[in-house]
Write a protein that holds these residues in place. Structure first.
Motif, PDB file in Angstrom:
ATOM      1  N   TYR A  41       9.866  10.418  10.757  1.00  0.00           N
ATOM      2  CA  TYR A  41       9.962   9.606   9.290  1.00  0.00           C
ATOM      3  C   TYR A  41       9.058   8.480   8.989  1.00  0.00           C
ATOM      4  CZ  TYR A  41      14.150  13.146  10.168  1.00  0.00           C
ATOM      5  OH  TYR A  41      14.728  13.958  10.456  1.00  0.00           O
ATOM      6  N   ILE A  42       9.240   8.236   7.612  1.00  0.00           N
ATOM      7  CA  ILE A  42       8.517   7.206   7.214  1.00  0.00           C
ATOM      8  C   ILE A  42       9.505   6.238   6.790  1.00  0.00           C
ATOM      9  CG2 ILE A  42       7.102   5.877   5.122  1.00  0.00           C
ATOM     10  CD1 ILE A  42       5.307   8.812   5.258  1.00  0.00           C
ATOM     11  N   ASP A  43       9.430   5.087   7.054  1.00  0.00           N
ATOM     12  CA  ASP A  43      10.479   4.108   7.109  1.00  0.00           C
ATOM     13  C   ASP A  43      10.245   3.146   6.052  1.00  0.00           C
ATOM     14  OD1 ASP A  43      12.400   2.518   7.674  1.00  0.00           O
ATOM     15  OD2 ASP A  43      12.513   1.661   9.435  1.00  0.00           O
ATOM     16  N   LEU A  44      11.683   3.631   5.588  1.00  0.00           N
ATOM     17  CA  LEU A  44      10.868   2.649   3.862  1.00  0.00           C
ATOM     18  C   LEU A  44      11.772   2.148   3.776  1.00  0.00           C
ATOM     19  CD1 LEU A  44       9.472   4.828   1.366  1.00  0.00           C
ATOM     20  CD2 LEU A  44       8.370   3.652   2.582  1.00  0.00           C
ATOM     21  N   SER A  45      12.657   1.880   4.662  1.00  0.00           N
ATOM     22  CA  SER A  45      14.238   1.234   4.535  1.00  0.00           C
ATOM     23  C   SER A  45      13.820  -0.126   4.595  1.00  0.00           C
ATOM     24  CB  SER A  45      15.107   1.143   6.010  1.00  0.00           C
ATOM     25  OG  SER A  45      14.681   0.881   7.214  1.00  0.00           O
ATOM     26  N   SER A  46      12.726  -0.940   5.535  1.00  0.00           N
ATOM     27  CA  SER A  46      13.189  -2.659   4.989  1.00  0.00           C
ATOM     28  C   SER A  46      11.552  -2.738   5.062  1.00  0.00           C
ATOM     29  CB  SER A  46      13.495  -3.472   6.375  1.00  0.00           C
ATOM     30  OG  SER A  46      13.036  -2.172   7.568  1.00  0.00           O
ATOM     31  N   PRO A  47      11.128  -2.920   3.556  1.00  0.00           N
ATOM     32  CA  PRO A  47       9.426  -2.568   3.129  1.00  0.00           C
ATOM     33  C   PRO A  47       9.670  -4.593   3.526  1.00  0.00           C
ATOM     34  CG  PRO A  47      10.940  -2.508   1.343  1.00  0.00           C
ATOM     35  CD  PRO A  47      11.828  -2.436   2.393  1.00  0.00           C
ATOM     36  N   CYS A  48       8.357  -4.687   3.919  1.00  0.00           N
ATOM     37  CA  CYS A  48       7.418  -6.363   3.618  1.00  0.00           C
ATOM     38  C   CYS A  48       6.814  -7.092   2.402  1.00  0.00           C
ATOM     39  CB  CYS A  48       7.060  -6.856   5.412  1.00  0.00           C
ATOM     40  SG  CYS A  48       5.786  -5.390   5.151  1.00  0.00           S
ATOM     41  N   GLY A  49       6.734  -8.158   2.036  1.00  0.00           N
ATOM     42  CA  GLY A  49       5.717  -8.506   1.472  1.00  0.00           C
ATOM     43  C   GLY A  49       4.676  -8.668   1.899  1.00  0.00           C
ATOM     44  N   ILE A  50       3.806  -9.139   0.728  1.00  0.00           N
ATOM     45  CA  ILE A  50       2.178  -8.850   1.054  1.00  0.00           C
ATOM     46  C   ILE A  50       1.737  -9.847   2.098  1.00  0.00           C
ATOM     47  CG2 ILE A  50       0.177  -9.369   0.616  1.00  0.00           C
ATOM     48  CD1 ILE A  50       1.675  -8.327  -2.462  1.00  0.00           C
ATOM     49  N   ALA A  51       1.989 -11.041   2.639  1.00  0.00           N
ATOM     50  CA  ALA A  51       2.116 -12.101   3.127  1.00  0.00           C
ATOM     51  C   ALA A  51       2.116 -11.594   4.331  1.00  0.00           C
ATOM     52  CB  ALA A  51       2.408 -13.321   2.852  1.00  0.00           C
ATOM     53  N   GLU A  52       3.588 -11.016   4.260  1.00  0.00           N
ATOM     54  CA  GLU A  52       4.047 -10.991   6.004  1.00  0.00           C
ATOM     55  C   GLU A  52       3.828  -9.910   6.472  1.00  0.00           C
ATOM     56  OE1 GLU A  52       7.889 -11.684   4.850  1.00  0.00           O
ATOM     57  OE2 GLU A  52       8.247  -9.315   4.862  1.00  0.00           O
ATOM     58  N   ALA A  53       3.052  -8.799   5.758  1.00  0.00           N
ATOM     59  CA  ALA A  53       2.310  -7.842   6.475  1.00  0.00           C
ATOM     60  C   ALA A  53       2.008  -7.942   7.953  1.00  0.00           C
ATOM     61  CB  ALA A  53       1.691  -6.624   4.913  1.00  0.00           C
ATOM     62  N   PRO A  54       1.932  -7.288   9.262  1.00  0.00           N
ATOM     63  CA  PRO A  54       1.493  -7.024  10.011  1.00  0.00           C
ATOM     64  C   PRO A  54      -0.174  -6.383   9.723  1.00  0.00           C
ATOM     65  CG  PRO A  54       2.606  -5.313  10.158  1.00  0.00           C
ATOM     66  CD  PRO A  54       3.493  -5.982   8.372  1.00  0.00           C
ATOM     67  N   VAL A  58       0.594  -0.141  10.380  1.00  0.00           N
ATOM     68  CA  VAL A  58       0.614   0.919   9.304  1.00  0.00           C
ATOM     69  C   VAL A  58       2.584   0.224   8.523  1.00  0.00           C
ATOM     70  CG1 VAL A  58       2.199   2.397   8.453  1.00  0.00           C
ATOM     71  CG2 VAL A  58      -0.458   3.188  10.113  1.00  0.00           C
ATOM     72  N   CYS A  59       2.335  -0.334   7.483  1.00  0.00           N
ATOM     73  CA  CYS A  59       4.010  -0.823   7.136  1.00  0.00           C
ATOM     74  C   CYS A  59       4.331  -0.338   5.667  1.00  0.00           C
ATOM     75  CB  CYS A  59       3.923  -2.567   7.057  1.00  0.00           C
ATOM     76  SG  CYS A  59       2.643  -2.959   6.208  1.00  0.00           S
ATOM     77  N   ALA A  60       5.062  -0.723   4.892  1.00  0.00           N
ATOM     78  CA  ALA A  60       5.884  -0.423   3.926  1.00  0.00           C
ATOM     79  C   ALA A  60       5.587  -1.748   2.888  1.00  0.00           C
ATOM     80  CB  ALA A  60       7.148   0.619   3.803  1.00  0.00           C
ATOM     81  N   VAL A  61       5.018  -1.705   2.090  1.00  0.00           N
ATOM     82  CA  VAL A  61       4.794  -2.909   1.306  1.00  0.00           C
ATOM     83  C   VAL A  61       5.664  -3.079   0.030  1.00  0.00           C
ATOM     84  CG1 VAL A  61       3.672  -4.880   0.034  1.00  0.00           C
ATOM     85  CG2 VAL A  61       2.816  -4.515   2.801  1.00  0.00           C
ATOM     86  N   LEU A  62       6.959  -3.382  -0.093  1.00  0.00           N
ATOM     87  CA  LEU A  62       6.800  -3.374  -2.091  1.00  0.00           C
ATOM     88  C   LEU A  62       6.101  -5.100  -2.750  1.00  0.00           C
ATOM     89  CD1 LEU A  62       9.476  -2.782  -3.527  1.00  0.00           C
ATOM     90  CD2 LEU A  62      10.737  -4.755  -2.866  1.00  0.00           C
ATOM     91  N   ALA A  63       6.046  -3.864  -3.974  1.00  0.00           N
ATOM     92  CA  ALA A  63       4.994  -4.455  -4.810  1.00  0.00           C
ATOM     93  C   ALA A  63       5.154  -3.897  -6.183  1.00  0.00           C
ATOM     94  CB  ALA A  63       3.707  -5.227  -4.031  1.00  0.00           C
ATOM     95  N   THR A  64       3.995  -4.868  -6.730  1.00  0.00           N
ATOM     96  CA  THR A  64       4.591  -4.678  -8.375  1.00  0.00           C
ATOM     97  C   THR A  64       2.796  -4.348  -9.189  1.00  0.00           C
ATOM     98  OG1 THR A  64       5.869  -5.826  -8.617  1.00  0.00           O
ATOM     99  CG2 THR A  64       4.897  -5.030 -10.670  1.00  0.00           C
ATOM    100  N   VAL A  65       2.919  -3.555  -9.570  1.00  0.00           N
ATOM    101  CA  VAL A  65       1.170  -3.358  -9.827  1.00  0.00           C
ATOM    102  C   VAL A  65       0.594  -3.999 -11.159  1.00  0.00           C
ATOM    103  CG1 VAL A  65      -0.286  -1.617 -11.466  1.00  0.00           C
ATOM    104  CG2 VAL A  65       1.440  -0.905  -9.433  1.00  0.00           C
ATOM    105  N   ILE A  66      -0.527  -5.089 -11.046  1.00  0.00           N
ATOM    106  CA  ILE A  66      -0.606  -5.714 -12.013  1.00  0.00           C
ATOM    107  C   ILE A  66      -2.571  -5.271 -12.807  1.00  0.00           C
ATOM    108  CG2 ILE A  66       0.659  -7.628 -11.208  1.00  0.00           C
ATOM    109  CD1 ILE A  66      -2.067  -8.754  -9.878  1.00  0.00           C
ATOM    110  N   ARG A  67      -2.473  -4.671 -11.449  1.00  0.00           N
ATOM    111  CA  ARG A  67      -4.139  -4.372 -12.187  1.00  0.00           C
ATOM    112  C   ARG A  67      -5.004  -3.030 -11.586  1.00  0.00           C
ATOM    113  NH1 ARG A  67      -6.354  -9.381 -11.951  1.00  0.00           N
ATOM    114  NH2 ARG A  67      -7.095  -8.279  -9.552  1.00  0.00           N
ATOM    115  N   LYS A  68      -5.675  -2.072 -13.236  1.00  0.00           N
ATOM    116  CA  LYS A  68      -5.811  -1.091 -12.380  1.00  0.00           C
ATOM    117  C   LYS A  68      -7.651  -1.103 -12.221  1.00  0.00           C
ATOM    118  CE  LYS A  68      -2.049   2.197 -13.578  1.00  0.00           C
ATOM    119  NZ  LYS A  68      -1.497   3.456 -13.924  1.00  0.00           N
TER     120      LYS A  68
END
Ligand code: ADP
Ligand code: MG
Length: 679
Positions: A41-54, A58-68
């Motif tokens: 399983y891919i664990d999305l239950s406790s995503p991290c912030g960008i700065a704290e991403a190891p 492999v990890c899940a990061v919660l963030a908002t799209v600001i540019r494409k």
């Protein structure tokens, strides 16, 4: 009305093309689909912030799209998309290839979960081709399914959702009398939760229930089989001297071989049909122990059969043992599937008339026409390749023959008991003298070209080599792993152009495999590029190099088995492990293999460092392929399920009661399979 047995094609979105792909995964019916359990399983239950991403994990990061960015076309024709996401703690640069629709779908100022390897520097974090999930999907654990090229995890999940919506009646094989005392949830809840768990606890309950179910089916099946083949008394054989056998051998047997022969011969003089496992490292000379038993049975006027998992192995045994048998007056025959009907009939006749003392063969020995006059000993080589049912079928060819299984794979005792019931084990812990130990090296892929040069030098001297890859064909989720079918093409046109290469893998037809192996045996093929199908018993003394790609992917015991394919002749042999893994555990495991040639020591180390599940690898035990249970890891459940099955069988020994219908059906499905591995 749709049922568990209905074709997957009934599902919207499954046409002939997709159903062919699903078939590769063993999925034909809706039931097959729903029991295609996730392998993780891919664990999305406790995503991290960008700065704290190891970093580099492999990890899940919660963030908002600001540019494409706009689409960038690369020389290769690939299209590249850059997306920038942010949170309070920083900025994450995302790169996608060719997935225009995915990038277009991303909305600004909306939170997403990006799942991938977080790389980059402190000021500039980045992720390449992450998986993207809406932040509020309600699925904190995304199932990861075993896949095949052409099918993505997303497609399987989609089909799963559709199939679950049908609200099918699911077969419940566990009666309430079993479920309640063991605190097991019902099948419906379990199937929903295994595919779409909403919490870890729920997932754990579902897994426990499904593992129990599978073990229960297996235990019930083996139990019912045993009732069926209930043996009473074997004809005791008379004591005879084996001296003529020893005198006929070109070498002296090791003490360990003599001990195992002593055990076997003791068994055979008793009236209880024996069941003995000969466990000995590759090259320890197990065949000679069996041959001694065959001679002993011959002296008592009984016939013997030896079953090998492939035609090639059967032929190898036959050719190896025929001269010895001739000296001793033992009439030996070969029986394989590729013989003509007339040839087979002739063998059948000689067997039933007792004109053959010893028949070596493949599954062909199980054919209906095969009847023995007086079968006294049944030997199964490399037993883990056979299904339980197949072994029992051969046993049933005789009144109550003694049975001997030979294996190089150490099997934990609890597991052995489950597979064989009561069983005695003789261990051959000694190799014949004067073996040149294989030299083993671990290299990184940057040294591969040099290794190829080393291989060429050997080929030019008329010697041969194996190259083993972890996969059969390139699969999308398996980037970076060598696949045998493309590698053989690549090698043939680069490092080894001008040499003869052959390809061998488990998805080939038996006849094709035999042909390639025969070509390798007679020296026409110089390099055999293969998956792990070569790990079993094959004996080509002229092959002196074993190169294993992505060695980190294999268990130590499996690597040792593969290495056992070389070191069989007079030449010094070499085993080259190619791995770029920098994981310290992996590195020390591979180094362990470089420094030891002792299969038992390696197995022990493997057991200590990886736990029994990985140590055995999948499908090393001759049991049907299990979907979810791991016989060595789920030991407590093995015991509970076995107890529950025994209880049920005491009331309904052949699973004939109407309440047992679902179970019986499940047993038939599971036990009908062959123990052979797909690759
Ligand atoms: P395995 O245990 O892997 O099945 P085999 O039975 O195929 O091993 O034996 C490997 C090789 O060793 C064979 O060529 C066999 O003839 C040879 N061999 C067996 N026992 C002895 C011995 N005591 N001394 C020397 N060679 C032996
Ligand atoms: Mg062998």
């Amino acid at each position: 009305m749709l049922t568990w047995e209905s074709s997957v094609q009934e599902l919207q979105g499954v046409g002939t093309h997709r159903s062919e792909l699903l078939k590769k995964l063993g999925i034909m019916t809706l039931g097959d689909l729903l029991s295609h359990y996730p392998r993780g399983y891919i664990d999305l239950s406790s995503p991290c912030g960008i700065a704290e991403a190891p970093y580099d994990e492999v990890c899940a990061v919660l963030a908002t799209v600001i540019r494409k960015s706009n689409e960038i076309r690369l020389h290769s024709g690939m299209k590249l998309y850059k997306v920038t996401a942010a949170d309070d703690s920083g900025v994450l640069e995302l790169t996608f290839f060719n997935t225009k629709y995915l990038v277009e779908k991303l909305e600004y100022d909306t939170p997403y979960l990006f799942y991938g390897r977080a790389e980059g520097s402190r000021n500039r974090r980045s992720m390449t081709t992450p998986l993207v999930y809406p932040a509020d999907s309600g699925h904190p654990f995304m199932a990861v399914y075993p896949l095949t090229a052409g099918l993505t995890g997303g497609m399987i999940s989609g089909l799963m959702k559709r199939a679950l919506k049908l609200n099918l009646r699911l077969p419940e094989v566990l009666p309430e009398t079993v479920r309640l005392p063991h605190h097991l949830i019902g099948i419906k809840e379990a199937v929903y939760s295994i595919h779409f768990p909403t919490s870890l606890e729920q997932l754990e309950r579902a897994r426990r229930r499904l593992i129990f179910e599978e073990l229960f089916i297996l235990a019930a099946g083996i139990g019912a089989l045993k009732t069926h083949t209930k043996v009473c008394r074997a004809a005791a054989m008379q004591p005879h001297s084996l001296q003529p056998f020893y005198d006929a051998l070109p070498f002296t047997l090791t003490d360990a071989q003599l001990r195992a022969i002593g055990d076997l011969v003791n068994d055979m003089q008793r009236t209880i049909p024996s069941n003995r496992l000969i466990q000995g490292d590759v090259g320890s000379g197990k065949t000679m122990v069996a041959a001694a038993g065959v001679y002993f049975a011959f002296l008592s006027g009984a016939q013997s059969a030896m079953m090998a998992p492939t035609e090639l192995l059967a032929r190898q045994h036959y050719e190896g043992l025929a001269p010895l048998c001739k000296k001793l007056g033992v009439k030996i025959e070969l029986l394989t599937g590729s013989m003509t009907a007339a040839q087979k009939r002739a063998v059948y006749q000689r067997l039933s008339h007792g004109e053959v003392d010893f028949c070596v063969g493949t599954h062909a020995l199980l054919s209906e026409g095969v009847e023995f006059r007086r079968l006294g000993l049944v030997v199964t080589d490399e037993q883990h390749r056979f299904g339980v049912a197949q072994r029992a079928a051969l046993q049933m060819k005789g009144e109550h023959p003694h049975t001997l299984v030979m294996s190089a794979t150490p099997i934990p005792r609890t597991l052995a008991l489950m597979v064989y019931g009561e069983l005695d084990i003789s261990v051959i812990d000694e190799l014949p003298p004067n073996r040149k130990p294989v030299k083993t090296y671990k290299i990184s892929s940057s040294k591969r070209e040099r290794a190829f040069g080393f291989i060429r030098q050997h080929l030019d001297r008329g010697l041969q080599a194996y190259i083993v890859c972890p996969l059969v064909e390139d699969g999308e989720e398996n980037t970076g792993l060598q696949a045998a079918s493309s590698y053989v093409v690549e090698l043939g046109s680069s490092a080894f152009s001008g040499y003869t290469l052959g390809l061998l893998h488990g998805r080939m037809k038996a006849a094709e495999k035999e042909k390639i192996m025969a070509g390798f045996k007679n020296g026409e093929i110089q390099i055999l590029v293969s998956t792990t199908v070569v790990e079993v018993g094959v004996d080509v003394p002229n092959a002196v190099i074993m190169m294993i790609e992505n060695a980190e992917r294999f268990g130590l015991s499996q690597l040792h088995q593969l290495r056992g394919r070389v070191g069989r002749g007079k030449e010094q042999s070499h085993c080259i492990l190619v791995s770029d893994s920098r994981n310290p555990d992996t590195v020390s495991r591979l180094q362990m293999l470089c420094s030891s040639n002792d299969g038992f020591e390696i197995a022990e180390y493997d057991l200590r460092t990886r736990g029994p599940g990985n140590f055995l690898g999948h499908q090393q035990h001759g049991l049907p392929q299990l979907r979810i249970a791991d016989l060595t890891e789920d030991l407590d459940l093995v015991r509970d399920a076995q107890a529950a099955a025994t209880q049920l069988l005491s009331v309904d020994p052949m699973l004939e009661h109407p309440e047992s219908a679902s179970l019986r059906h499940a047993v038939e499905q599971l036990m009908g399979q062959v123990g052979e591995r797909p690759n």
